[in-house]
Design a protein around this motif. Structure first.
Motif, PDB file in Angstrom:
ATOM      1  N   UNK A 156       0.831  -1.204   0.000  1.00  0.00           N
ATOM      2  CA  UNK A 156       0.000   0.000   0.000  1.00  0.00           C
ATOM      3  C   UNK A 156       0.863   1.250   0.000  1.00  0.00           C
ATOM      4  N   UNK A 157       0.458   2.215  -0.810  1.00  0.00           N
ATOM      5  CA  UNK A 157       1.083   3.542  -0.771  1.00  0.00           C
ATOM      6  C   UNK A 157       0.460   4.282   0.401  1.00  0.00           C
ATOM      7  N   UNK A 158       1.283   4.726   1.362  1.00  0.00           N
ATOM      8  CA  UNK A 158       0.714   5.380   2.542  1.00  0.00           C
ATOM      9  C   UNK A 158       0.778   6.900   2.438  1.00  0.00           C
ATOM     10  N   UNK A 159       1.711   7.405   1.613  1.00  0.00           N
ATOM     11  CA  UNK A 159       1.892   8.853   1.516  1.00  0.00           C
ATOM     12  C   UNK A 159       2.776   9.155   0.320  1.00  0.00           C
ATOM     13  N   UNK A 160       2.575  10.295  -0.335  1.00  0.00           N
ATOM     14  CA  UNK A 160       3.621  10.753  -1.249  1.00  0.00           C
ATOM     15  C   UNK A 160       3.653  12.252  -1.332  1.00  0.00           C
ATOM     16  N   UNK A 161       4.859  12.753  -1.404  1.00  0.00           N
ATOM     17  CA  UNK A 161       5.121  14.189  -1.383  1.00  0.00           C
ATOM     18  C   UNK A 161       6.264  14.396  -2.364  1.00  0.00           C
ATOM     19  N   UNK A 162       5.987  15.101  -3.475  1.00  0.00           N
ATOM     20  CA  UNK A 162       7.015  15.290  -4.491  1.00  0.00           C
ATOM     21  C   UNK A 162       7.459  13.935  -5.003  1.00  0.00           C
ATOM     22  N   UNK A 163       8.743  13.703  -5.019  1.00  0.00           N
ATOM     23  CA  UNK A 163       9.218  12.400  -5.509  1.00  0.00           C
ATOM     24  C   UNK A 163       9.594  11.445  -4.379  1.00  0.00           C
ATOM     25  N   UNK A 164       9.034  11.696  -3.184  1.00  0.00           N
ATOM     26  CA  UNK A 164       9.260  10.782  -2.057  1.00  0.00           C
ATOM     27  C   UNK A 164       7.968  10.034  -1.759  1.00  0.00           C
ATOM     28  N   UNK A 165       8.049   8.720  -1.845  1.00  0.00           N
ATOM     29  CA  UNK A 165       6.882   7.859  -1.673  1.00  0.00           C
ATOM     30  C   UNK A 165       7.074   6.955  -0.463  1.00  0.00           C
ATOM     31  N   UNK A 166       5.982   6.698   0.252  1.00  0.00           N
ATOM     32  CA  UNK A 166       6.046   5.829   1.430  1.00  0.00           C
ATOM     33  C   UNK A 166       5.073   4.670   1.248  1.00  0.00           C
ATOM     34  N   UNK A 167       5.540   3.490   1.622  1.00  0.00           N
ATOM     35  CA  UNK A 167       4.757   2.272   1.397  1.00  0.00           C
ATOM     36  C   UNK A 167       4.791   1.375   2.621  1.00  0.00           C
ATOM     37  N   UNK A 168       3.819   0.471   2.685  1.00  0.00           N
ATOM     38  CA  UNK A 168       3.894  -0.629   3.644  1.00  0.00           C
ATOM     39  C   UNK A 168       3.581  -1.924   2.895  1.00  0.00           C
ATOM     40  N   UNK A 169       4.385  -2.939   3.182  1.00  0.00           N
ATOM     41  CA  UNK A 169       4.167  -4.281   2.629  1.00  0.00           C
ATOM     42  C   UNK A 169       3.808  -5.182   3.793  1.00  0.00           C
ATOM     43  N   UNK A 170       2.783  -6.018   3.605  1.00  0.00           N
ATOM     44  CA  UNK A 170       2.417  -6.918   4.703  1.00  0.00           C
ATOM     45  C   UNK A 170       1.515  -8.053   4.237  1.00  0.00           C
ATOM     46  N   UNK A 171       1.463  -9.077   5.063  1.00  0.00           N
ATOM     47  CA  UNK A 171       0.403 -10.076   4.958  1.00  0.00           C
ATOM     48  C   UNK A 171      -0.638  -9.603   5.961  1.00  0.00           C
ATOM     49  N   UNK A 172      -1.785  -9.139   5.443  1.00  0.00           N
ATOM     50  CA  UNK A 172      -2.737  -8.477   6.337  1.00  0.00           C
ATOM     51  C   UNK A 172      -3.257  -9.414   7.422  1.00  0.00           C
TER      52      UNK A 172
END
Ligand code: NAG
Ligand code: NAG
Ligand code: NAG
Length: 277
Positions: free
Chosen positions: A176-192
């Protein structure tokens, strides 16, 4: 990684352990760049400082690695996979896949089999993935199935603590993409549905190339793979803003290994792909 796909397509070179290296999704790597994540910790990538930090759940920085400290994988064991590159202006906001843990392979020759969905940046120099593993890897493991989330990138290899699973367990691998600002992206990977498998990473380049993959190392006979088929189902991909893109999964098979992937239902809504061993 897609840039190195050609390397393994050269053929079934004996995939045996190289001295001083260990296996991780993406290939053999030096031991010194392997990092087990602390419980509920996260990764913070700082492109300005050219560093990646491991942050404990209480906010303390536990470790910092130069962003370019990791070697290029020496071998790549992607056997069969389907992939799609997002060229839309909106980034991928979620990518889900469901599959069932297969029966254990009939033989164990120290092989490693990885089954996962993943996304990579367009440069192909990193990967984020919830991984089902049989056999050993840098994260541990052995003659049983286990799961962890991994980030493999230019600053090293990071994984959550392996959790043992058993044949018949249903896995939901989600990025999942949790946030993005400019060219910085934040993600989380998981087995829900498996606690302790969430790996968060903040501040990396956009992840654009989505795959459903079977990867292996040190396989010496066909029975080192599970028997029959594995069905990757419930493949759902969305873009930021909630749009479901037009997706055609493109399959790559390494015919010499005798494994194939077939797209049964194409697209980004409940797509289905069958891997035949
Ligand atoms: C991690 O988070 C889970 C869920 O919020 C919590 O139950 C667990 O106690 C946390 N573990 C640590 C070591 O912080
Ligand atoms: C934060 O967590 C780390 C790792 O668990 C621990 O070593 C450290 O003492 C903690 N710091 C504080 C201020 O609680
Ligand atoms: C890593 O990046 C730093 C800072 O940009 C640079 O000085 C160094 O030479 C790089 N090292 C490698 C191995 O590329």
């Amino acid at each position: 990684m897609h840039t190195s796909v050609a390397v393994f397509l050269l053929g079934l070179i004996a995939r045996s352990a190289l001295a001083g290296t260990t296996v991780a999704p993406g290939g053999w790597r030096g031991w010194n760049n392997m990092h087990q994540m602390p419980a509920n910790g996260s990764l913070l990538h700082d492109p300005e400082a050219h560093e990646t930090h491991i942050i404990a759940s209480n906010g303390t920085t536990l470790f910092s690695a130069p962003a370019n400290s990791s070697e290029v994988p020496q071998q790549s064991g992607w056997i069969t996979y389907a992939s799609w590159l997002n060229t839309n202006s909106a980034p991928i906001s979620s990518f889900k896949m469901t599959w069932t843990v297969p029966l254990a392979p009939k033989t164990f020759n120290g092989q490693t089999v990885f089954l996962f969905n993943s996304i990579e940046p367009s440069s192909g120099n990193a990967i984020l993935q919830p991984v089902l593993q049989y056999g050993p890897s840098a994260a541990g493991g052995g003659q049983y199935w286990s799961v962890a989330s991994w980030y493999v990138g230019p600053s090293g290899t990071y994984f959550t603590t392996l959790v043992r699973v058993k044949p018949g367990d249903v896995l939901h691998g989600v990025i999942t993409l949790t946030k993005h600002l400019g060219n910085k992206y934040s993600y989380v990977s998981q087995f829900t549905n498996v606690p302790g498998t969430a790996l968060s990473i903040v501040g990396i380049p956009q992840l654009t190339w989505a795959t459903e993959t079977t990867e292996s190392y040190s396989v010496t006979e066909e029975s080192d793979y599970p028997a029959g088929t594995t069905v990757f189902s419930g493949i759902n991909l969305k873009l930021s803003g909630g749009k479901v893109p037009n997706v055609r999964w493109s399959v790559a098979n390494d015919v010499q290994d005798g494994l194939t992937a077939t797209v049964n239902t194409d697209g980004a809504r409940s797509a289905k792909i069958t891997v035949k061993y």
